[in-house]
Design a protein around this motif. Structure first.
Motif, PDB file in Angstrom:
ATOM      1  N   TYR A 201      28.446  37.653  41.650  1.00 51.20           N
ATOM      2  CA  TYR A 201      27.265  38.331  40.889  1.00 51.20           C
ATOM      3  C   TYR A 201      27.841  38.856  39.495  1.00 51.20           C
ATOM      4  O   TYR A 201      29.056  38.840  39.264  1.00 51.20           O
ATOM      5  CB  TYR A 201      26.640  39.735  41.645  1.00 51.20           C
ATOM      6  CG  TYR A 201      27.676  40.765  41.949  1.00 51.20           C
ATOM      7  CD1 TYR A 201      27.609  41.913  40.950  1.00 51.20           C
ATOM      8  CD2 TYR A 201      28.312  40.977  43.328  1.00 51.20           C
ATOM      9  CE1 TYR A 201      28.544  42.939  41.323  1.00 51.20           C
ATOM     10  CE2 TYR A 201      29.018  41.789  43.480  1.00 51.20           C
ATOM     11  CZ  TYR A 201      29.276  43.004  42.293  1.00 51.20           C
ATOM     12  OH  TYR A 201      30.063  44.015  42.758  1.00 51.20           O
ATOM     13  N   ASN A 202      26.734  39.334  38.717  1.00 56.77           N
ATOM     14  CA  ASN A 202      27.234  39.738  37.531  1.00 56.77           C
ATOM     15  C   ASN A 202      26.254  40.837  37.234  1.00 56.77           C
ATOM     16  O   ASN A 202      25.281  41.405  37.695  1.00 56.77           O
ATOM     17  CB  ASN A 202      26.720  38.770  36.188  1.00 56.77           C
ATOM     18  CG  ASN A 202      27.337  37.454  36.167  1.00 56.77           C
ATOM     19  OD1 ASN A 202      28.465  37.432  36.648  1.00 56.77           O
ATOM     20  ND2 ASN A 202      26.588  36.193  35.782  1.00 56.77           N
ATOM     21  N   VAL A 203      27.281  41.883  36.651  1.00 64.01           N
ATOM     22  CA  VAL A 203      26.624  43.307  36.178  1.00 64.01           C
ATOM     23  C   VAL A 203      26.114  42.907  34.880  1.00 64.01           C
ATOM     24  O   VAL A 203      26.947  42.717  33.909  1.00 64.01           O
ATOM     25  CB  VAL A 203      27.615  44.301  36.306  1.00 64.01           C
ATOM     26  CG1 VAL A 203      27.164  45.818  35.670  1.00 64.01           C
ATOM     27  CG2 VAL A 203      28.057  44.709  37.859  1.00 64.01           C
TER      28      VAL A 203
ATOM     29  N   ASP B 184      25.769  34.737  47.674  1.00 56.56           N
ATOM     30  CA  ASP B 184      26.237  35.690  48.788  1.00 56.56           C
ATOM     31  C   ASP B 184      25.988  35.052  50.131  1.00 56.56           C
ATOM     32  O   ASP B 184      24.821  35.215  50.771  1.00 56.56           O
ATOM     33  CB  ASP B 184      25.452  37.014  48.633  1.00 56.56           C
ATOM     34  CG  ASP B 184      25.998  37.920  49.586  1.00 56.56           C
ATOM     35  OD1 ASP B 184      27.251  37.717  50.194  1.00 56.56           O
ATOM     36  OD2 ASP B 184      25.564  39.173  49.646  1.00 56.56           O
ATOM     37  N   ASP B 185      27.164  34.478  50.710  1.00 58.47           N
ATOM     38  CA  ASP B 185      26.741  33.416  51.874  1.00 58.47           C
ATOM     39  C   ASP B 185      27.786  33.835  52.838  1.00 58.47           C
ATOM     40  O   ASP B 185      27.878  33.415  53.981  1.00 58.47           O
ATOM     41  CB  ASP B 185      26.708  31.996  51.708  1.00 58.47           C
ATOM     42  CG  ASP B 185      28.009  31.682  51.033  1.00 58.47           C
ATOM     43  OD1 ASP B 185      29.046  32.377  51.145  1.00 58.47           O
ATOM     44  OD2 ASP B 185      28.151  30.423  50.243  1.00 58.47           O
ATOM     45  N   GLY B 186      28.560  34.838  52.962  1.00 58.35           N
ATOM     46  CA  GLY B 186      29.320  35.354  53.777  1.00 58.35           C
ATOM     47  C   GLY B 186      30.747  34.832  53.456  1.00 58.35           C
ATOM     48  O   GLY B 186      31.692  35.586  53.879  1.00 58.35           O
TER      49      GLY B 186
ATOM     50  N   ARG C 177      33.664  38.206  41.169  1.00 57.15           N
ATOM     51  CA  ARG C 177      33.705  37.231  42.118  1.00 57.15           C
ATOM     52  C   ARG C 177      34.602  37.243  43.123  1.00 57.15           C
ATOM     53  O   ARG C 177      35.889  37.673  42.977  1.00 57.15           O
ATOM     54  CB  ARG C 177      34.157  35.756  41.275  1.00 57.15           C
ATOM     55  CG  ARG C 177      33.600  35.492  40.023  1.00 57.15           C
ATOM     56  CD  ARG C 177      32.238  34.973  40.305  1.00 57.15           C
ATOM     57  NE  ARG C 177      31.627  34.639  38.871  1.00 57.15           N
ATOM     58  CZ  ARG C 177      30.275  35.362  38.459  1.00 57.15           C
ATOM     59  NH1 ARG C 177      30.387  36.306  38.875  1.00 57.15           N
ATOM     60  NH2 ARG C 177      30.050  34.797  37.359  1.00 57.15           N
ATOM     61  N   TYR C 178      34.097  37.344  44.629  1.00 55.17           N
ATOM     62  CA  TYR C 178      34.758  37.812  45.852  1.00 55.17           C
ATOM     63  C   TYR C 178      34.741  36.334  46.613  1.00 55.17           C
ATOM     64  O   TYR C 178      33.636  35.487  46.654  1.00 55.17           O
ATOM     65  CB  TYR C 178      33.990  38.757  46.413  1.00 55.17           C
ATOM     66  CG  TYR C 178      33.862  40.087  45.962  1.00 55.17           C
ATOM     67  CD1 TYR C 178      35.126  40.871  46.043  1.00 55.17           C
ATOM     68  CD2 TYR C 178      33.197  40.384  45.113  1.00 55.17           C
ATOM     69  CE1 TYR C 178      35.182  42.027  45.611  1.00 55.17           C
ATOM     70  CE2 TYR C 178      32.904  41.606  44.408  1.00 55.17           C
ATOM     71  CZ  TYR C 178      34.345  42.677  44.668  1.00 55.17           C
ATOM     72  OH  TYR C 178      34.191  43.736  44.045  1.00 55.17           O
ATOM     73  N   ARG C 179      35.848  36.086  47.150  1.00 55.96           N
ATOM     74  CA  ARG C 179      36.051  35.126  48.231  1.00 55.96           C
ATOM     75  C   ARG C 179      36.408  35.809  49.402  1.00 55.96           C
ATOM     76  O   ARG C 179      37.514  36.418  49.587  1.00 55.96           O
ATOM     77  CB  ARG C 179      36.955  33.826  47.666  1.00 55.96           C
ATOM     78  CG  ARG C 179      36.778  33.374  46.458  1.00 55.96           C
ATOM     79  CD  ARG C 179      35.862  32.305  46.548  1.00 55.96           C
ATOM     80  NE  ARG C 179      35.322  31.638  45.370  1.00 55.96           N
ATOM     81  CZ  ARG C 179      34.603  31.780  44.480  1.00 55.96           C
ATOM     82  NH1 ARG C 179      33.796  32.943  44.633  1.00 55.96           N
ATOM     83  NH2 ARG C 179      34.563  31.240  43.563  1.00 55.96           N
TER      84      ARG C 179
END
Length: 158
Positions: free
Chosen positions: A97-99, A90-92, A154-156
């Motif tokens: 992350y995984n649930v 998580d760097d901006g 997974r977010y970008r």
């Protein structure tokens, strides 16, 4: 959306299931499982997408700020301890992350209705990502609801 101070998302979803399941089961008896599931699934997806877009529209700022606000103010507090997350990065610019545990999946699996849980909950992650417009890219390849050992978020961010 109900007052978040009074009801958790898990409790809200349980109430929704109490209403939806009898209707879904009656439709299955009349139309067959495939047709009934398609009708109800399409209706619920449209409802959820419209709901989360309305919530996003009520937030100030640019699309990414709206997405952040929906997660920080509306979703995370209501999800609470119903899921366990393992943050990978998580760097901006990236949030991964995984649930690893999901009470929502446990609930819908206990009802024998993980597909309904997927529509009410898992699909909503994509609707919420849409709030961020081109600034939020979301990818998920598996969910606990579908039988995987974990959900991969997974977010970008642009």
């Amino acid at each position: 959306m109900p007052d978040t101070a009074r009801i958790s998302l898990l409790d809200e979803v349980k109430l929704q299931a109490e209403v939806i399941l009898p209707v879904l089961r009656a439709l299955r008896a009349e139309l067959g499982r495939s047709r009934a599931d398609a009708i109800v699934g399409d209706a619920l997806r449209q409802w959820a997408r419209a709901l989360y877009h309305r919530i996003g529209e009520s937030k100030p700022g640019m699309p990414r700020e709206k997405w952040d606000a929906v997660w920080a103010e509306d979703m995370r507090p209501r999800i609470g301890a119903a899921v366990d997350r393992e943050m990978l990065r998580d760097d901006g610019t990236v949030r991964e992350y995984n649930v690893t545990r999901c009470q929502y999946a446990e609930f819908f699996k206990s009802l024998g209705e993980p597909e309904l849980g997927g529509i009410l909950l898992c699909d909503s992650d994509f609707h919420i990502a849409e709030i961020g417009g081109a600034n939020v890219e979301f990818r998920r390849t598996q969910t606990i609801m579908q039988g995987a050992p974990y959900c991969d978020f997974r977010y970008r961010f642009k």
